[in-house]
Scaffold this motif. Structure first.
Motif, short mmCIF file in Angstrom:
data_model
loop_
_atom_site.label_atom_id
_atom_site.label_comp_id
_atom_site.label_asym_id
_atom_site.label_seq_id
_atom_site.Cartn_x
_atom_site.Cartn_y
_atom_site.Cartn_z
N LEU A 25 15.84 -11.11 95.36
CA LEU A 25 14.43 -10.72 95.96
C LEU A 25 13.82 -11.69 96.75
CD1 LEU A 25 13.18 -8.45 92.97
CD2 LEU A 25 14.68 -7.68 94.66
N TRP B 189 8.21 -11.84 96.04
CA TRP B 189 8.11 -10.51 95.49
C TRP B 189 7.13 -10.41 94.38
CZ3 TRP B 189 8.66 -7.36 91.25
CH2 TRP B 189 8.80 -5.99 91.57
N PRO B 190 6.11 -9.46 93.96
CA PRO B 190 6.11 -8.18 94.99
C PRO B 190 5.04 -8.45 95.97
CG PRO B 190 4.70 -8.10 93.01
CD PRO B 190 5.43 -9.52 92.90
#
Length: 197
Positions: free
Chosen positions: A108, A112-113
């Protein structure tokens, strides 16, 4: 002004039961027994003088009155949540605590996020783990990890991975997979992890 309304517990039982069309799933979500949810719904139906569910051998269906009632009750709970968070932001009731394995984290974006304007509204913090017990004990709201299991009563969404790598498992308590937090997280994970069709 005096409000003559049904009890909050009976409304919560109805909303969760109606959204999931299952008292068992609603019970897991609310942390009570299915019998308790059923009793709360029966009390609500008695106080309103209206049947909200059709109880069938294969499960539940909403009556026309139940279908009309659900959107309004769901909105009330959303409004209560927003009002509570406005004065007590530390509660973060709309944000999830996400468990994630090191393997998933590696594929990711590094931030992230926080890379997504949408996800920052749905994810409170991350915990590096693969321990499914944390979901069962309500210490995290969902867990993302390479394939595994079995997960028994928990809900599973499988996310296929790129380049023939292991599929990823998104695991949460029953009744949560259709909530807006899970939908936003799953949409983002699919974008970064799943192959383009």
């Amino acid at each position: 002004m005096t409000y003559r309304l049904p009890s909050l517990n009976s409304l919560r039982a109805f909303e969760a039961g109606a959204r999931n069309l299952s008292f068992k799933t609603a019970a897991s979500e609310l942390g009570v027994t299915a019998g308790a949810v059923s009793q709360q719904v029966k009390k609500l139906e008695a106080s309103l003088g209206v049947a909200l569910f059709r109880r069938l051998p294969q499960g539940l269906l909403l009556t026309p009155e139940g279908e009309a009632y659900l959107p309004a009750i769901s909105k009330v709970f959303d409004d209560l949540t927003s009002a509570t968070e406005a004065i007590a932001p530390r509660i973060n009731s709309k944000k999830f605590r996400v468990g994630m394995s090191r393997e998933v984290r590696a594929v990711l974006p590094a931030n992230w996020p926080n890379h997504s304007d949408t996800l920052v509204h749905h994810v409170r913090d991350l915990v590096e783990t693969t321990d499914i017990a944390l979901v069962r004990n309500n210490e995290i709201d969902c867990l993302i990890r390479p394939d595994g299991g079995p997960y028994a009563e928990l809900s599973l969404v499988i996310i296929p991975s790129l380049d023939g790598a292991k599929e990823m498992h998104f695991v949460c308590r029953p009744g949560l997979t259709n909530c807006r937090q899970c939908k936003a997280i799953l949409q983002d994970l699919t974008r970064h992890v799943a192959p383009v069709q």
